[in-house]
Design a protein around this motif. Structure first.
Motif, mmCIF file in Angstrom:
data_model
loop_
_atom_site.group_PDB
_atom_site.id
_atom_site.type_symbol
_atom_site.label_atom_id
_atom_site.label_comp_id
_atom_site.label_asym_id
_atom_site.label_seq_id
_atom_site.Cartn_x
_atom_site.Cartn_y
_atom_site.Cartn_z
ATOM 1 N N ASN A 138 -12.010 -6.890 2.528
ATOM 2 C CA ASN A 138 -11.177 -7.971 3.057
ATOM 3 C C ASN A 138 -9.812 -7.989 2.393
ATOM 4 N N TYR A 139 -8.774 -8.140 3.216
ATOM 5 C CA TYR A 139 -7.421 -8.354 2.692
ATOM 6 C C TYR A 139 -7.337 -9.845 2.384
ATOM 7 N N ASP A 140 -7.917 -10.250 1.269
ATOM 8 C CA ASP A 140 -8.085 -11.672 0.990
ATOM 9 C C ASP A 140 -6.932 -12.205 0.141
ATOM 10 N N GLU A 141 -7.044 -13.482 -0.193
ATOM 11 C CA GLU A 141 -5.978 -14.144 -0.950
ATOM 12 C C GLU A 141 -5.735 -13.444 -2.290
ATOM 13 N N ALA A 142 -6.809 -13.039 -2.959
ATOM 14 C CA ALA A 142 -6.669 -12.402 -4.277
ATOM 15 C C ALA A 142 -5.872 -11.101 -4.177
ATOM 16 N N LEU A 143 -6.140 -10.312 -3.141
ATOM 17 C CA LEU A 143 -5.435 -9.029 -2.990
ATOM 18 C C LEU A 143 -3.972 -9.254 -2.595
ATOM 19 N N LEU A 144 -3.727 -10.188 -1.678
ATOM 20 C CA LEU A 144 -2.348 -10.506 -1.293
ATOM 21 C C LEU A 144 -1.552 -10.994 -2.500
ATOM 22 N N GLN A 145 -2.165 -11.846 -3.312
ATOM 23 C CA GLN A 145 -1.495 -12.375 -4.507
ATOM 24 C C GLN A 145 -1.242 -11.266 -5.528
ATOM 25 N N HIS A 146 -2.244 -10.437 -5.742
ATOM 26 C CA HIS A 146 -2.114 -9.323 -6.689
ATOM 27 C C HIS A 146 -0.922 -8.428 -6.293
ATOM 28 N N GLU A 147 -0.796 -8.162 -4.998
ATOM 29 C CA GLU A 147 0.311 -7.312 -4.528
ATOM 30 C C GLU A 147 1.659 -7.997 -4.745
ATOM 31 N N LEU A 148 1.739 -9.295 -4.420
ATOM 32 C CA LEU A 148 2.997 -10.015 -4.608
ATOM 33 C C LEU A 148 3.398 -10.055 -6.082
ATOM 34 N N ASP A 149 2.413 -10.145 -6.971
ATOM 35 C CA ASP A 149 2.705 -10.213 -8.411
ATOM 36 C C ASP A 149 3.369 -8.943 -8.943
ATOM 37 N N LEU A 150 3.249 -7.841 -8.189
ATOM 38 C CA LEU A 150 3.927 -6.605 -8.608
ATOM 39 C C LEU A 150 5.443 -6.794 -8.603
ATOM 40 N N LEU A 184 -2.862 -15.310 5.761
ATOM 41 C CA LEU A 184 -4.294 -15.574 5.914
ATOM 42 C C LEU A 184 -4.619 -16.291 7.226
ATOM 43 N N ALA A 185 -3.613 -16.955 7.823
ATOM 44 C CA ALA A 185 -3.848 -17.671 9.088
ATOM 45 C C ALA A 185 -3.870 -16.726 10.290
ATOM 46 N N GLN A 186 -3.427 -15.491 10.113
ATOM 47 C CA GLN A 186 -3.372 -14.540 11.224
ATOM 48 C C GLN A 186 -4.769 -13.998 11.564
ATOM 49 N N ALA A 187 -4.927 -13.590 12.829
ATOM 50 C CA ALA A 187 -6.175 -12.929 13.240
ATOM 51 C C ALA A 187 -6.362 -11.663 12.410
ATOM 52 N N LYS A 188 -7.630 -11.273 12.216
ATOM 53 C CA LYS A 188 -7.930 -10.128 11.346
ATOM 54 C C LYS A 188 -8.380 -8.912 12.157
ATOM 55 N N VAL A 189 -7.893 -7.758 11.723
ATOM 56 C CA VAL A 189 -8.229 -6.471 12.346
ATOM 57 C C VAL A 189 -8.270 -5.414 11.243
ATOM 58 N N TYR A 190 -8.613 -4.180 11.604
ATOM 59 C CA TYR A 190 -8.476 -3.079 10.647
ATOM 60 C C TYR A 190 -6.986 -2.856 10.357
ATOM 61 N N VAL A 191 -6.673 -2.706 9.085
ATOM 62 C CA VAL A 191 -5.286 -2.503 8.649
ATOM 63 C C VAL A 191 -5.200 -1.169 7.912
ATOM 64 N N HIS A 192 -4.417 -0.244 8.436
ATOM 65 C CA HIS A 192 -4.211 1.068 7.802
ATOM 66 C C HIS A 192 -3.602 0.880 6.410
ATOM 67 N N ARG A 193 -2.587 0.036 6.340
ATOM 68 C CA ARG A 193 -1.915 -0.390 5.111
ATOM 69 C C ARG A 193 -0.726 0.477 4.709
ATOM 70 N N ASP A 194 -0.520 1.585 5.393
ATOM 71 C CA ASP A 194 0.678 2.401 5.169
ATOM 72 C C ASP A 194 1.054 3.104 6.474
ATOM 73 N N TYR A 195 1.067 2.338 7.549
ATOM 74 C CA TYR A 195 1.273 2.893 8.892
ATOM 75 C C TYR A 195 2.771 2.999 9.160
ATOM 76 N N HIS A 196 3.373 4.090 8.664
ATOM 77 C CA HIS A 196 4.825 4.246 8.805
ATOM 78 C C HIS A 196 5.191 5.709 9.028
ATOM 79 N N SER A 197 6.483 5.952 9.092
ATOM 80 C CA SER A 197 6.990 7.242 9.574
ATOM 81 C C SER A 197 6.612 8.447 8.720
#
Length: 334
Positions: A138-150, A184-197
């Protein structure tokens, strides 16, 4: 310095030489990424494969389980991902088919962008349509926060030597709360997490080839779209970005993805998710330089910072964050 892993890898390939008709003398680096993984290309006389890719993923740093799991998930969804031909889980090696060396980044220009992004949109919708809960982390609150703390840890403190005042710390904490609440309010789906060029390949069939998906999670529906169109490595005029996001929203809704009926809401979600990613990326690019000695990403910081400032300035709740980011731009340029 002796490359012990390379020696071990060659020994493994020797055992595969007859079945895949490998030419061991042709082994050359194909690419490395921002992690401990690296890739090699090798020639083959196999009638199906002229060249193959060898992945070297040190098990203590980059276990192969997640790559293999997500590879099978995406393949089943109809996405063009590398086919796993041989695996050595214990030592951390995979033999894969070769999706070529034409990245989207190298192929994108004003003329090609619409067609390439149309294909990337279709592949992204396929990934999201395959989504089920409790399969990926899950891309949960803890992971989102951990990333922002970087961002404060590596970009502000380590890279720019900025010590925040208590007021700035409180403002940053509040901005992070707003961002996470939206995410967290958005609908959830599979997230690649680096889907770019850099991770989309122009292939002969079923383009794009999709790589570097091992960190996939189950999370906000706009995340991969923000990776794709607010790309750290290539920028587009806002009106083109809006047009591409509209097309993604339309295709997704038509096929039943859980997207808002109002495009304005979807675009706001796209922007706020992008902002979470930009702040994380600023921290990661700084960490790659200071901790890992990789300076190639420093040149990409100004674009990511511009994205973050532009988004934060568009929303009243994020104005204090915009001011903080603008002050870092002056320091970055100074």
């Amino acid at each position: 310095m002796t490359d012990v892993r390379l020696h071990t890898l060659i020994q493994w390939l020797k055992g595969l030489e007859p079945s895949w008709q490998l030419d061991l003398s042709s082994l050359v680096p194909a690419s490395a990424d921002a992690s401990f993984r690296r890739y090699f290309r090798i020639d083959s006389k196999n009638p199906k494969f002229a060249t193959l890719i060898v992945m070297d993923a040190p098990p203590q740093h980059e276990p192969l389980d997640a790559f293999i799991e997500v590879d099978l998930l995406l393949s089943k969804a109809g996405v063009n991902v590398p086919e796993i031909l041989e695996k050595n889980i214990t030592e951390g090696f995979l033999l894969l088919n070769d999706l070529g060396n034409k990245t989207y980044l190298a192929q994108l220009n004003d003329e090609t962008a619409d067609a390439l992004y149309k294909d990337a949109t279709h592949a992204l919708v396929l990934i999201q349509l395959a989504s089920k809960p409790n399969v990926l982390p899950n891309y949960d609150e803890a992971l989102l926060q951990h990333e922002l703390d970087l961002f404060p840890e590596w970009y502000l403190k380590k890279h720019l030597h900025i010590e925040l005042s208590s007021q700035q710390e409180a403002q940053l904490k509040k901005a992070f709360e707003y961002i996470i609440e939206n995410n967290l309010a958005q609908a959830k789906v599979y997230v690649h997490r680096d889907y770019h060029s850099r991770n989309l390949m122009l292939t002969t069939n079923n383009t794009p080839g999709v790589i570097d998906f091992q960190d996939a999670v189950y999370g906000p529906i706009t995340y991969d779209a923000s990776s794709l169109w607010r790309d750290a490595y290539i920028a587009w005029p806002e009106e083109r970005v809006i047009d591409w996001v509209i097309k993604f929203w339309e295709e997704g809704r038509k096929l039943g993805l859980p997207m808002p009926n109002d495009f304005g809401q979807f675009y706001r979600d796209f922007e706020w998710m992008g902002l979470q990613r930009h702040l994380k990326v600023l921290g990661i690019f700084a960490r790659l330089f200071h901790r890992d000695g990789k300076d190639a990403y420093l040149k990409d910081i100004p674009l990511v910072l511009e994205y973050a400032i532009a988004t934060a300035n568009r929303y009243i709740e994020l104005k204090p964050l915009a001011r903080l980011l603008e002050s870092t731009r002056q320091q970055q340029n100074g």
